[in-house]
Design a protein around this motif. Structure first.
Motif, PDB file in Angstrom:
ATOM      1  N   ASN A 267       1.052  -1.256   0.049  1.00  0.00           N
ATOM      2  CA  ASN A 267       0.067   0.010   0.019  1.00  0.00           C
ATOM      3  C   ASN A 267       0.835   1.310  -0.056  1.00  0.00           C
ATOM      4  O   ASN A 267       1.670   1.377   0.884  1.00  0.00           O
ATOM      5  N   PHE A 268       0.778   1.955  -1.072  1.00  0.00           N
ATOM      6  CA  PHE A 268       1.689   3.278  -1.176  1.00  0.00           C
ATOM      7  C   PHE A 268       0.981   4.271  -0.469  1.00  0.00           C
ATOM      8  O   PHE A 268       1.620   5.349  -0.359  1.00  0.00           O
ATOM      9  N   GLY A 269      -0.252   4.207  -0.169  1.00  0.00           N
ATOM     10  CA  GLY A 269      -1.024   5.171   0.455  1.00  0.00           C
ATOM     11  C   GLY A 269      -1.541   6.260  -0.267  1.00  0.00           C
ATOM     12  O   GLY A 269      -1.456   6.194  -1.494  1.00  0.00           O
ATOM     13  N   LYS A 270      -2.151   7.394   0.238  1.00  0.00           N
ATOM     14  CA  LYS A 270      -2.757   8.401  -0.421  1.00  0.00           C
ATOM     15  C   LYS A 270      -1.601   9.578  -0.673  1.00  0.00           C
ATOM     16  O   LYS A 270      -0.963   9.826   0.323  1.00  0.00           O
ATOM     17  N   VAL A 271      -1.432   9.934  -1.859  1.00  0.00           N
ATOM     18  CA  VAL A 271      -0.326  10.982  -2.082  1.00  0.00           C
ATOM     19  C   VAL A 271      -1.058  12.217  -3.081  1.00  0.00           C
ATOM     20  O   VAL A 271      -2.127  11.967  -3.809  1.00  0.00           O
ATOM     21  N   ALA A 272      -0.450  13.254  -3.129  1.00  0.00           N
ATOM     22  CA  ALA A 272      -0.933  14.279  -3.991  1.00  0.00           C
ATOM     23  C   ALA A 272       0.120  14.213  -5.112  1.00  0.00           C
ATOM     24  O   ALA A 272       1.458  14.420  -5.095  1.00  0.00           O
ATOM     25  N   GLY A 273      -0.573  14.001  -6.261  1.00  0.00           N
ATOM     26  CA  GLY A 273       0.269  13.951  -7.646  1.00  0.00           C
ATOM     27  C   GLY A 273      -0.559  14.169  -8.625  1.00  0.00           C
ATOM     28  O   GLY A 273      -1.714  14.461  -8.442  1.00  0.00           O
ATOM     29  N   GLY A 274      -0.230  14.306  -9.889  1.00  0.00           N
ATOM     30  CA  GLY A 274      -0.747  14.739 -11.056  1.00  0.00           C
ATOM     31  C   GLY A 274      -0.817  16.191 -10.846  1.00  0.00           C
ATOM     32  O   GLY A 274      -0.425  16.816 -10.162  1.00  0.00           O
ATOM     33  N   ALA A 275      -1.663  16.826 -11.822  1.00  0.00           N
ATOM     34  CA  ALA A 275      -2.028  18.217 -11.858  1.00  0.00           C
ATOM     35  C   ALA A 275      -0.559  19.069 -11.607  1.00  0.00           C
ATOM     36  O   ALA A 275      -0.546  20.102 -10.978  1.00  0.00           O
ATOM     37  N   GLY A 276       0.291  18.470 -12.655  1.00  0.00           N
ATOM     38  CA  GLY A 276       1.470  18.979 -12.516  1.00  0.00           C
ATOM     39  C   GLY A 276       2.686  18.608 -11.535  1.00  0.00           C
ATOM     40  O   GLY A 276       3.911  18.808 -11.649  1.00  0.00           O
ATOM     41  N   ARG A 277       2.020  17.807 -10.720  1.00  0.00           N
ATOM     42  CA  ARG A 277       3.085  17.249  -9.656  1.00  0.00           C
ATOM     43  C   ARG A 277       3.370  15.911  -9.950  1.00  0.00           C
ATOM     44  O   ARG A 277       2.786  14.857 -10.231  1.00  0.00           O
ATOM     45  N   ALA A 278       4.736  15.738 -10.193  1.00  0.00           N
ATOM     46  CA  ALA A 278       5.303  14.306 -10.544  1.00  0.00           C
ATOM     47  C   ALA A 278       6.718  14.132  -9.561  1.00  0.00           C
ATOM     48  O   ALA A 278       7.151  14.852  -9.048  1.00  0.00           O
ATOM     49  N   GLY A 279       6.837  12.864  -9.488  1.00  0.00           N
ATOM     50  CA  GLY A 279       7.877  12.348  -8.607  1.00  0.00           C
ATOM     51  C   GLY A 279       7.665  10.693  -8.272  1.00  0.00           C
ATOM     52  O   GLY A 279       6.923  10.203  -9.104  1.00  0.00           O
TER      53      GLY A 279
END
Length: 155
Positions: free
Chosen positions: A39-51
């Motif tokens: 489980n990688f969990g919940k993350v803020a990504g997309g909408a210009g966020r990459a990593g």
């Protein structure tokens, strides 16, 4: 701007056991049990966020790029091998795999184990191990629940 959350959970991990001929060096484990899903969990990504999001086989989580954590629930996959004391086992992990949310995909790379991939069943007949990896989040990743199967072989 409101952060978008990607809930990334690897819900199913498949194990394959290979039964070998009596004259072979390895003995297949009696059982292999999945104790916990990846489980990688919940993350803020997309909408210009990459990593990337990395879950180590020891259970820690790190981020790179502009991906941000949104919560504290995450885990490596955890397994137990039960077998004949003194027999050799070999674990085969994928080098990478894809997780999906419909047509959207992310790649999981750098898959690692908490123990050596070959070993001997110790006294007590039980070996436990965890599996970690790195999730690669794209800048245009859709907000969704991603899942997949990770195939692990123990012989």
């Amino acid at each position: 701007m409101r952060a978008q959350g990607l809930l990334v959970r690897l819900g199913a991990v498949f194990l394959a056991l290979r039964v070998m001929a009596p004259g072979e060096v390895f003995a297949a484990p009696t059982t292999v049990t999945k104790n916990q899903d990846f489980n990688f969990g919940k993350v803020a990504g997309g909408a210009g966020r990459a990593g990337t999001v990395t879950i180590t086989s020891a259970g820690s989580r790190t981020y790179s790029g502009s991906v941000l954590p949104l919560g504290t629930v995450f885990s490596p996959a955890r397994f137990t091998i039960t077998g004949t004391v003194g027999k050799t086992y070999t674990i085969t992990l994928p080098t990478e795999f894809i997780i999906n949310a419909g047509a959207d995909q992310m790649r999981v790379t750098s898959v690692t184990s908490s123990i050596a991939l070959t070993g001997v069943i110790p006294a007590g007949g039980v070996v436990t191990f965890s599996v970690g990896g790195t999730l690669n989040v794209g800048a245009i990743q859709r907000n969704a629940l991603y899942s997949s199967n990770m195939n692990i072989t123990v012989k």
